[in-house]
Design an enzyme around this catalytic site. Structure first.
Site, short mmCIF file in Angstrom:
data_model
loop_
_atom_site.label_atom_id
_atom_site.label_comp_id
_atom_site.label_asym_id
_atom_site.label_seq_id
_atom_site.Cartn_x
_atom_site.Cartn_y
_atom_site.Cartn_z
N LYS A 13 10.22 19.20 1.79
CA LYS A 13 9.92 17.76 1.89
C LYS A 13 8.48 17.52 2.32
O LYS A 13 7.78 16.71 1.72
CB LYS A 13 10.87 17.08 2.91
CG LYS A 13 12.33 17.27 2.61
CD LYS A 13 13.22 16.60 3.64
CE LYS A 13 13.06 17.14 5.05
NZ LYS A 13 13.50 18.55 5.22
N ARG A 88 17.68 10.60 10.08
CA ARG A 88 18.44 11.85 10.14
C ARG A 88 19.85 11.62 10.64
O ARG A 88 20.62 12.58 10.74
CB ARG A 88 17.73 12.80 11.12
CG ARG A 88 16.90 13.90 10.45
CD ARG A 88 16.26 14.68 11.58
NE ARG A 88 15.87 16.02 11.27
CZ ARG A 88 14.63 16.38 10.91
NH1 ARG A 88 13.71 15.48 10.72
NH2 ARG A 88 14.36 17.65 10.72
N ARG A 122 7.60 30.48 6.92
CA ARG A 122 6.67 29.35 7.06
C ARG A 122 5.64 29.64 8.15
O ARG A 122 5.96 30.14 9.22
CB ARG A 122 7.45 28.08 7.40
CG ARG A 122 6.55 26.89 7.71
CD ARG A 122 7.26 25.58 7.55
NE ARG A 122 8.34 25.38 8.49
CZ ARG A 122 9.15 24.31 8.48
NH1 ARG A 122 9.00 23.37 7.55
NH2 ARG A 122 10.11 24.19 9.35
N ARG A 155 6.29 28.16 13.82
CA ARG A 155 6.86 27.11 14.67
C ARG A 155 7.97 27.70 15.54
O ARG A 155 8.77 28.50 15.05
CB ARG A 155 7.45 26.00 13.78
CG ARG A 155 6.43 24.98 13.34
CD ARG A 155 6.94 24.04 12.28
NE ARG A 155 8.25 23.44 12.53
CZ ARG A 155 8.77 22.47 11.78
NH1 ARG A 155 8.09 21.99 10.74
NH2 ARG A 155 9.97 21.98 12.04
N ARG A 166 19.52 24.23 13.55
CA ARG A 166 19.03 23.09 12.76
C ARG A 166 19.88 22.88 11.52
O ARG A 166 20.11 21.75 11.10
CB ARG A 166 17.56 23.31 12.38
CG ARG A 166 16.64 23.08 13.57
CD ARG A 166 15.34 23.77 13.39
NE ARG A 166 14.51 23.12 12.42
CZ ARG A 166 13.60 23.73 11.68
NH1 ARG A 166 13.40 25.02 11.80
NH2 ARG A 166 12.87 23.05 10.83
P1 ADP Z 1 10.45 20.77 5.05
O1 ADP Z 1 9.37 19.76 5.29
O2 ADP Z 1 11.53 20.26 4.13
O3 ADP Z 1 11.02 21.34 6.33
P2 ADP Z 1 8.27 22.49 4.09
O4 ADP Z 1 7.56 21.58 3.15
O5 ADP Z 1 7.63 22.75 5.40
O6 ADP Z 1 9.81 22.00 4.28
O7 ADP Z 1 8.51 23.87 3.32
C1 ADP Z 1 9.17 24.97 3.97
C2 ADP Z 1 8.49 26.27 3.57
O8 ADP Z 1 8.71 26.53 2.18
C3 ADP Z 1 6.96 26.27 3.77
O9 ADP Z 1 6.58 27.55 4.19
C4 ADP Z 1 6.40 25.95 2.35
O10 ADP Z 1 5.13 26.53 2.15
C5 ADP Z 1 7.47 26.59 1.46
N1 ADP Z 1 7.71 25.84 0.21
C6 ADP Z 1 7.68 24.50 0.02
N2 ADP Z 1 8.01 24.18 -1.26
C7 ADP Z 1 8.27 25.36 -1.89
C8 ADP Z 1 8.65 25.72 -3.22
N3 ADP Z 1 8.88 24.79 -4.15
N4 ADP Z 1 8.83 27.02 -3.50
C9 ADP Z 1 8.64 27.98 -2.55
N5 ADP Z 1 8.26 27.71 -1.29
C10 ADP Z 1 8.08 26.42 -0.95
P1 AMP Z 2 10.89 18.48 11.02
O1 AMP Z 2 9.43 18.67 11.16
O2 AMP Z 2 11.27 17.32 10.13
O3 AMP Z 2 11.62 19.76 10.66
O4 AMP Z 2 11.43 18.06 12.47
C1 AMP Z 2 11.28 18.91 13.58
C2 AMP Z 2 12.14 18.44 14.74
O5 AMP Z 2 11.71 17.15 15.18
C3 AMP Z 2 13.64 18.28 14.47
O6 AMP Z 2 14.35 19.51 14.53
C4 AMP Z 2 14.04 17.31 15.60
O7 AMP Z 2 14.10 17.97 16.84
C5 AMP Z 2 12.83 16.37 15.64
N1 AMP Z 2 13.01 15.23 14.71
C6 AMP Z 2 12.25 14.97 13.60
N2 AMP Z 2 12.69 13.86 12.99
C7 AMP Z 2 13.75 13.42 13.72
C8 AMP Z 2 14.66 12.32 13.58
N3 AMP Z 2 14.57 11.45 12.55
N4 AMP Z 2 15.63 12.18 14.51
C9 AMP Z 2 15.73 13.04 15.55
N5 AMP Z 2 14.94 14.11 15.73
C10 AMP Z 2 13.95 14.30 14.82
#
Ligand code: ADP
Ligand code: AMP
Length: 209
Positions: A13, A88, A122, A155, A166
């Protein structure tokens, strides 16, 4: 355009929101990034939520809702935004309805196996939030941010125990939003498994931009 990006952690995302924001100018609003920025600056909010994020639990609804309501009141979000990681929970979605309309909810679909591969590989540049993957999207120099050359980090919530928590939290509290938005006829499903360029092309097709 007012968008929500929904889907499990690691589905891509943030990666797609950031690309879409770069190409359209629509602001990318990630609640996770906002919390992490506050943790980094050790603000009152950051101190309050740090342990919650590290465990992979959700920040309480009232706090998160207030934060998003204030953010959406800012000038740059008047005509559109990409909400990444919000709502969420059902109460967050109900609250959002009281202060904004939504055009599309994009639901990123990815298997558990792929999610775990993506999250465990990641790496992020802490200051900017730029995201890499050791295999799928590696930086030019291993372990270093492409733009600043600074060290990349893993992270805390991408450690195995927090990832498992998660995913449980996602299935229990967030996945019900799929049905919630399907009923409102604004849900658009996207297969998040192909390479980033392909997912991005499909996303633009879906949104007709
Ligand atoms: P989210 O925001 O949904 O938690 P991220 O955008 O941070 O996910 O992506 C999670 C991991 O997957 C990151 O390390 C990113 O570089 C990688 N990633 C994102 N999109 C793709 C894809 N289409 N194919 C392979 N790896 C991806
Ligand atoms: P993300 O970067 O979206 O993976 O979010 C990281 C962390 O932030 C989550 O695991 C939650 O602890 C917190 N968080 C982010 N968005 C929300 C939300 N909409 N509601 C509650 N906690 C959130």
């Amino acid at each position: 355009m007012k968008l929500i990006f929904l889907g499990p952690p690691g589905a891509g995302k943030g990666t797609m929101a950031s690309r879409l924001s770069d190409s359209t100018g629509i602001p990318h609003i990630s609640t996770g990034d906002i919390f992490r920025d506050n943790i980094g600056r050790q603000t009152d909010l950051g101190v309050k939520v740090k342990a919650i994020l590290d465990r992979g639990d959700l920040v309480p609804d009232e706090l998160t809702i207030d934060l998003v309501r204030n953010r959406l009141e800012q000038e740059d979000a008047r005509n559109g935004f990409i909400l990444d990681g919000f709502p969420r929970t059902i109460p967050q979605a109900d609250a959002l309805e009281t202060f904004s309309s939504i055009d599309h909810v994009v639901n990123f679909d990815l298997s558990r196996e792929e999610i775990i591969k993506r999250l465990s590989g990641r790496r992020v540049h802490k200051a900017s939030g730029r995201t890499y993957h050791v295999v799928f999207n590696p930086p030019r120099n291993a372990g270093k941010d492409d733009e600043t050359g600074e060290e990349l980090i893993t992270r805390p919530d991408d450690q195995v125990d927090a990832i498992k928590n998660r995913l449980e939290v996602y299935w229990k509290q967030t996945a019900p939003l799929i049905e919630y938005y399907k009923k409102k006829e604004i849900l658009r499903d996207i297969d998040a498994s192909p390479a980033p360029d392909e997912v991005f092309a499909k996303l633009k097709g879906l949104l007709r931009i």
